[in-house]
Motif scaffolding. Structure first.
Motif, PDB file in Angstrom:
ATOM      1  N   PHE A  92       4.634  14.496   4.608  1.00 43.04           N
ATOM      2  CA  PHE A  92       4.772  13.340   5.498  1.00 43.04           C
ATOM      3  C   PHE A  92       6.196  13.322   6.040  1.00 43.04           C
ATOM      4  O   PHE A  92       7.158  13.183   5.272  1.00 43.04           O
ATOM      5  N   THR A  93       6.327  13.451   7.351  1.00 38.77           N
ATOM      6  CA  THR A  93       7.652  13.537   7.966  1.00 38.77           C
ATOM      7  C   THR A  93       7.937  12.393   8.935  1.00 38.77           C
ATOM      8  O   THR A  93       8.991  12.366   9.567  1.00 38.77           O
ATOM      9  N   ARG A  94       7.003  11.469   9.073  1.00 37.82           N
ATOM     10  CA  ARG A  94       7.177  10.293   9.919  1.00 37.82           C
ATOM     11  C   ARG A  94       6.669   9.071   9.151  1.00 37.82           C
ATOM     12  O   ARG A  94       6.035   9.194   8.111  1.00 37.82           O
ATOM     13  N   VAL A  95       6.899   7.890   9.692  1.00 38.30           N
ATOM     14  CA  VAL A  95       6.571   6.665   8.953  1.00 38.30           C
ATOM     15  C   VAL A  95       5.083   6.317   9.011  1.00 38.30           C
ATOM     16  O   VAL A  95       4.613   5.474   8.238  1.00 38.30           O
ATOM     17  N   ASP A  96       4.322   6.971   9.885  1.00 41.62           N
ATOM     18  CA  ASP A  96       2.978   6.521  10.241  1.00 41.62           C
ATOM     19  C   ASP A  96       2.046   6.234   9.060  1.00 41.62           C
ATOM     20  O   ASP A  96       1.321   5.251   9.055  1.00 41.62           O
ATOM     21  N   TYR A  97       2.052   7.101   8.056  1.00 41.75           N
ATOM     22  CA  TYR A  97       1.086   6.967   6.965  1.00 41.75           C
ATOM     23  C   TYR A  97       1.722   6.515   5.646  1.00 41.75           C
ATOM     24  O   TYR A  97       1.055   6.488   4.620  1.00 41.75           O
ATOM     25  N   LEU A  98       2.993   6.166   5.679  1.00 38.50           N
ATOM     26  CA  LEU A  98       3.703   5.941   4.422  1.00 38.50           C
ATOM     27  C   LEU A  98       3.238   4.707   3.657  1.00 38.50           C
ATOM     28  O   LEU A  98       3.398   4.634   2.437  1.00 38.50           O
ATOM     29  N   GLU A  99       2.663   3.743   4.356  1.00 37.46           N
ATOM     30  CA  GLU A  99       2.214   2.550   3.642  1.00 37.46           C
ATOM     31  C   GLU A  99       1.123   2.878   2.622  1.00 37.46           C
ATOM     32  O   GLU A  99       0.928   2.142   1.645  1.00 37.46           O
ATOM     33  N   ILE A 100       0.432   4.002   2.809  1.00 38.56           N
ATOM     34  CA  ILE A 100      -0.583   4.427   1.838  1.00 38.56           C
ATOM     35  C   ILE A 100       0.034   4.549   0.448  1.00 38.56           C
ATOM     36  O   ILE A 100      -0.569   4.173  -0.559  1.00 38.56           O
ATOM     37  N   PHE A 101       1.269   5.064   0.399  1.00 39.11           N
ATOM     38  CA  PHE A 101       1.907   5.364  -0.881  1.00 39.11           C
ATOM     39  C   PHE A 101       3.011   4.383  -1.260  1.00 39.11           C
ATOM     40  O   PHE A 101       3.320   4.229  -2.439  1.00 39.11           O
ATOM     41  N   LEU A 102       3.607   3.725  -0.267  1.00 39.69           N
ATOM     42  CA  LEU A 102       4.791   2.919  -0.545  1.00 39.69           C
ATOM     43  C   LEU A 102       4.561   1.415  -0.459  1.00 39.69           C
ATOM     44  O   LEU A 102       5.456   0.641  -0.805  1.00 39.69           O
ATOM     45  N   ALA A 103       3.389   0.992  -0.007  1.00 39.82           N
ATOM     46  CA  ALA A 103       3.100  -0.441   0.022  1.00 39.82           C
ATOM     47  C   ALA A 103       3.060  -0.980  -1.408  1.00 39.82           C
ATOM     48  O   ALA A 103       2.726  -0.258  -2.357  1.00 39.82           O
ATOM     49  N   ALA A 104       3.396  -2.251  -1.558  1.00 41.47           N
ATOM     50  CA  ALA A 104       3.473  -2.850  -2.898  1.00 41.47           C
ATOM     51  C   ALA A 104       2.148  -2.778  -3.647  1.00 41.47           C
ATOM     52  O   ALA A 104       2.120  -2.676  -4.874  1.00 41.47           O
ATOM     53  N   ASN A 105       1.034  -2.813  -2.910  1.00 35.64           N
ATOM     54  CA  ASN A 105      -0.286  -2.797  -3.554  1.00 35.64           C
ATOM     55  C   ASN A 105      -0.947  -1.421  -3.513  1.00 35.64           C
ATOM     56  O   ASN A 105      -2.162  -1.297  -3.673  1.00 35.64           O
ATOM     57  N   SER A 106      -0.165  -0.371  -3.301  1.00 32.54           N
ATOM     58  CA  SER A 106      -0.727   0.978  -3.195  1.00 32.54           C
ATOM     59  C   SER A 106      -1.420   1.405  -4.491  1.00 32.54           C
ATOM     60  O   SER A 106      -0.948   1.124  -5.593  1.00 32.54           O
ATOM     61  N   LYS A 107      -2.538   2.110  -4.334  1.00 27.45           N
ATOM     62  CA  LYS A 107      -3.238   2.683  -5.489  1.00 27.45           C
ATOM     63  C   LYS A 107      -2.676   4.056  -5.856  1.00 27.45           C
ATOM     64  O   LYS A 107      -2.997   4.597  -6.914  1.00 27.45           O
ATOM     65  N   HIS A 108      -1.846   4.604  -4.965  1.00 25.82           N
ATOM     66  CA  HIS A 108      -1.409   5.995  -5.125  1.00 25.82           C
ATOM     67  C   HIS A 108       0.059   6.046  -5.556  1.00 25.82           C
ATOM     68  O   HIS A 108       0.919   6.575  -4.851  1.00 25.82           O
ATOM     69  N   THR A 109       0.331   5.478  -6.724  1.00 23.35           N
ATOM     70  CA  THR A 109       1.712   5.412  -7.206  1.00 23.35           C
ATOM     71  C   THR A 109       2.038   6.484  -8.240  1.00 23.35           C
ATOM     72  O   THR A 109       3.197   6.651  -8.603  1.00 23.35           O
ATOM     73  N   ASN A 110       1.023   7.207  -8.721  1.00 21.40           N
ATOM     74  CA  ASN A 110       1.292   8.257  -9.713  1.00 21.40           C
ATOM     75  C   ASN A 110       2.071   9.403  -9.079  1.00 21.40           C
ATOM     76  O   ASN A 110       1.804   9.801  -7.940  1.00 21.40           O
TER      77      ASN A 110
END
Length: 500
Positions: A92-110
Motif C-alpha cells: 500500500f503506497t497511497r492512503v486510499d485503502y489504509l482505513e482497512i488496517f488503521l481504523a480504530a475498529n479494524s479487524k485486521h490488526t494482527n
C-alpha cells in the motif's frame, strides 16, 4: 554419512510440509490477485515472481531500492501485488485503502507472519501479541506513557545522559571534522532507554557492553532472515551458522534483561531502596493484580528495548543532517531556543521548555515524514472481504509502505522538499488522517510516540543551543535502505562548530 542422510531427509520432509499449504493458497491468491491488482513487471519471473530480485544475499541497499522501484512502477496505483515466490505481498503506497488496517475498529490488526521471526527474542510482547493478550497489555502499559510525573523523571534522565554525551560531541567540535554522528547518538539513546525502561545504567556512551553489541547484531540477523525464505522454517534456521549465532546472542540478551527484572522486583519490594521510577516499575506494580509472571514482564522489557532505541537514534541522526543542510531552518530553530531559554545555551531542558518548542516539533515531524524510522509495517488479512471492488484474501500479508505514503504529491506537494511549515497547526488540520503515519495509526499505533517526541526535543534543543551544524553533503547523499529500521547506505556526515 548416516548423519548427513538424516539431515537431508529432515530438510526434504520439512520443505514438503512447509510448502504444501502455501502452494494451495498460492493458486487461490494468484487467480484472484491477477484480476484485482497490478503486479510490477520488472524482473518478474513466472512462479518465482520477484524472489530473485529481493531475496537473501541481495544487499540491504539493493533490496530496498528494488522494492522502491517496484512500488513506483505504477505510481497511480494505491496497491500493487509483489510476489515473493509463493507468497504475495500487497504493498500500500497511497492512503486510499489504509482505513482497512488503521481504523480504530479494524479487524485486521494482527501483524504479518514475518514478525514471527522476532518471537524468540520478544516472545509475545506488545509489539507482536494479538487478541485478548494484546488488549490487556495495552491497557496496562498505556497509562505509563501518559503519566506526567514519569515523563518528567525521564527528562531528568535525558539531561543526565546528555551531560555525558556532550563531552564527546564537544571533542568532535574541537577536532573541526565532518563525521558520522550516529554512533554517539545511538549510544546516548541506549543509555536513555535502558535507564527509563529498566532503571538500569549500562554506560553505553563510555564502556563497551556485551548486551548492547548483542542487540545490534541480532537485529541485523533478523533483518537478513526476513528476506531469506529458506531460513524461515525454524528447524533449518537452527541448523545454520546464522541460527547458532542468533541463539548465542539471544542468550546474552535474555540473561541480561532477566537479571534486571529480578533485581528490580527485589528492590521494588524493599522499603529501604528508593530509585527513580522506570517503565518496568509500572509492570511490577501490576504483577499481582493483573496476574503477570516474571516472563510476562521480561518480554515487555525486551520489547521496550527493541522498539525504543534504534528508532529514536535514527530519527535524531536524520534530523541533525537535515538541519545541517538547511541553514535558514537551523537559524529559526536557534532563535526559538534563544527565546525559550533566554539566551542560556547551557541550562538543562525542562518539561515546561519542551511545551514551547513549536517549530522544533514541526522540524521533527517533517524529518519523520521524509525518513520515517520504520519505513514499512506489516499486517495480515484476517478474513476474506471485498472493498471498492477489490478482493482481499484471508492470510495475505500486507506492506504499509510509510516511506512512500509520505511522498504522495497529492497530500505533500513537492514531496522531496524539506519544509517543516507543512506541520503548522492550521495546515495539519487539513491533512488526511492517514497521510502522515510515522507512528502508525489506529488501535496499534506506537504506544511510545509521546515519549519519543519528548526525548527528541530535549536532545535536539540541547545540541542546537551548543553547536552550529554544517555539512558538505547534499540530500542526494541520503540513499535509503532498510534493516527493519530505515538507514542511509551512505554515511551521513555533519560538522559541529561550538557556539559556547
Amino acid at each position: 554419512m548416516i548423519t548427513i542422510c538424516l539431515i537431508t531427509i529432515l530438510i526434504i520432509i520439512s520443505s514438503i510440509l512447509y510448502l504444501y499449504k502455501p502452494i494451495r493458497k498460492f493458486i487461490q491468491q494468484k487467480t484472484i490477485y491477477s484480476k484485482c491488482f497490478k503486479t510490477p513487471k520488472s524482473n518478474c519471473i513466472p512462479l518465482f515472481g520477484h524472489f530473485f530480485l529481493l531475496a537473501g544475499q541481495v544487499s540491504k541497499r539493493e533490496h530496498y531500492q528494488h522494492l522502491l522501484k517496484l512500488c513506483r512502477e505504477y505510481p497511480q496505483e494505491p496497491v500493487i501485488c509483489v510476489w515473493f515466490f509463493l507468497w504475495p505481498f500487497l504493498a500500500f503506497t497511497r492512503v486510499d485503502y489504509l482505513e482497512i488496517f488503521l481504523a480504530a475498529n479494524s479487524k485486521h490488526t494482527n501483524k504479518s507472519p514475518d514478525y514471527a521471526l522476532l518471537d524468540d527474542w520478544l516472545k509475545t510482547g506488545l509489539l507482536i501479541s494479538s487478541g485478548k493478550k494484546w488488549k490487556k497489555r495495552r491497557r496496562i502499559i498505556t497509562p505509563s506513557f501518559h503519566d506526567t510525573n514519569l515523563l518528567a523523571n525521564c527528562i531528568d534522565t535525558f539531561n543526565e545522559q546528555l551531560d555525558i554525551g556532550l563531552k564527546y560531541f564537544q571533542k568532535l567540535a574541537d577536532q573541526e571534522i565532518e563525521t558520522d554522528l550516529y554512533p554517539l547518538i545511538s549510544s546516548w539513546t541506549l543509555d536513555v532507554i535502558c535507564e527509563t525502561a529498566m532503571g538500569k545504567t549500562v554506560r553505553a556512551q563510555t564502556e563497551e557492553s556485551e548486551y548492547v553489541k548483542a542487540v545490534v547484531r541480532i537485529t541485523e540477523i533478523i533483518a537478513l532472515r526476513m528476506r531469506s525464505p529458506w531460513l524461515w522454517p525454524r528447524p533449518i534456521f537452527k541448523l545454520s551458522a546464522l541460527g547458532r549465532e542468533h541463539d548465542h546472542l539471544l542468550n546474552i540478551i535474555h540473561k541480561f534483561t532477566r537479571q534486571v527484572v529480578e533485581d528490580r522486583i527485589s528492590d521494588f519490594s524493599s522499603t529501604h531502596v528508593r530509585h527513580r521510577m522506570a517503565f518496568l516499575d509500572t509492570l511490577i506494580a501490576n504483577m499481582h493484580d493483573e496476574q503477570m509472571s516474571i516472563d510476562d514482564i521480561q518480554e515487555e522489557v525486551d520489547t521496550f528495548m527493541f522498539a525504543g532505541h534504534d528508532t529514536t537514534a535514527t530519527a535524531l541522526n536524520f534530523a541533525l543532517f537535515m538541519i545541517a543542510l538547511h541553514q535558514d531552518i537551523q537559524q529559526r530553530l536557534f532563535e526559538e531556543m534563544q527565546k525559550i531559554f533566554e539566551n542560556d545555551n547551557e541550562r538543562p531542558c525542562t518539561f515546561d521548555d519542551v511545551k514551547q518548542m513549536d517549530y522544533l516539533e514541526c522540524v521533527i515531524k517533517e524529518t519523520l515524514r521524509l525518513s520515517p524510522s520504520v519505513p514499512i509495517i506489516g499486517r495480515e488479512i484476517q478474513e476474506t472481504f471485498q472493498y471498492n471492488g477489490k478482493t482481499f484474501v484471508k492470510g495475505t500479508s500486507t506492506l504499509i509502505f510509510i516511506y512512500e505514503i509520505h511522498r504522495d504529491p497529492q497530500h505533500f506537494p513537492e514531496p522531496d522538499k524539506f519544509d517543516p511549515d507543512r506541520f503548522l497547526p492550521e495546515l495539519v488540520q487539513q491533512q488526511h488522517p492517514y497521510a502522515y503515519i510515522p507512528f502508525s495509526a489506529g488501535s496499534r499505533n506506537c504506544i511510545g510516540q509521546r515519549f519519543a517526541l519528548l526525548e527528541e526535543k530535549v536532545f535536539l534543543s540541547t545540541i542546537i543551543r551548543r553547536f552550529y551544524l554544517t555539512t558538505s553533503q547534499s540530500y542526494e547523499d541520503f540513499v535509503p535502505t532498510e534493516q527493519i529500521i530505515l538507514r542511509s547506505d551512505n554515511v551521513l556526515k555533519v560538522k559541529l562548530i561550538s557556539r559556547i
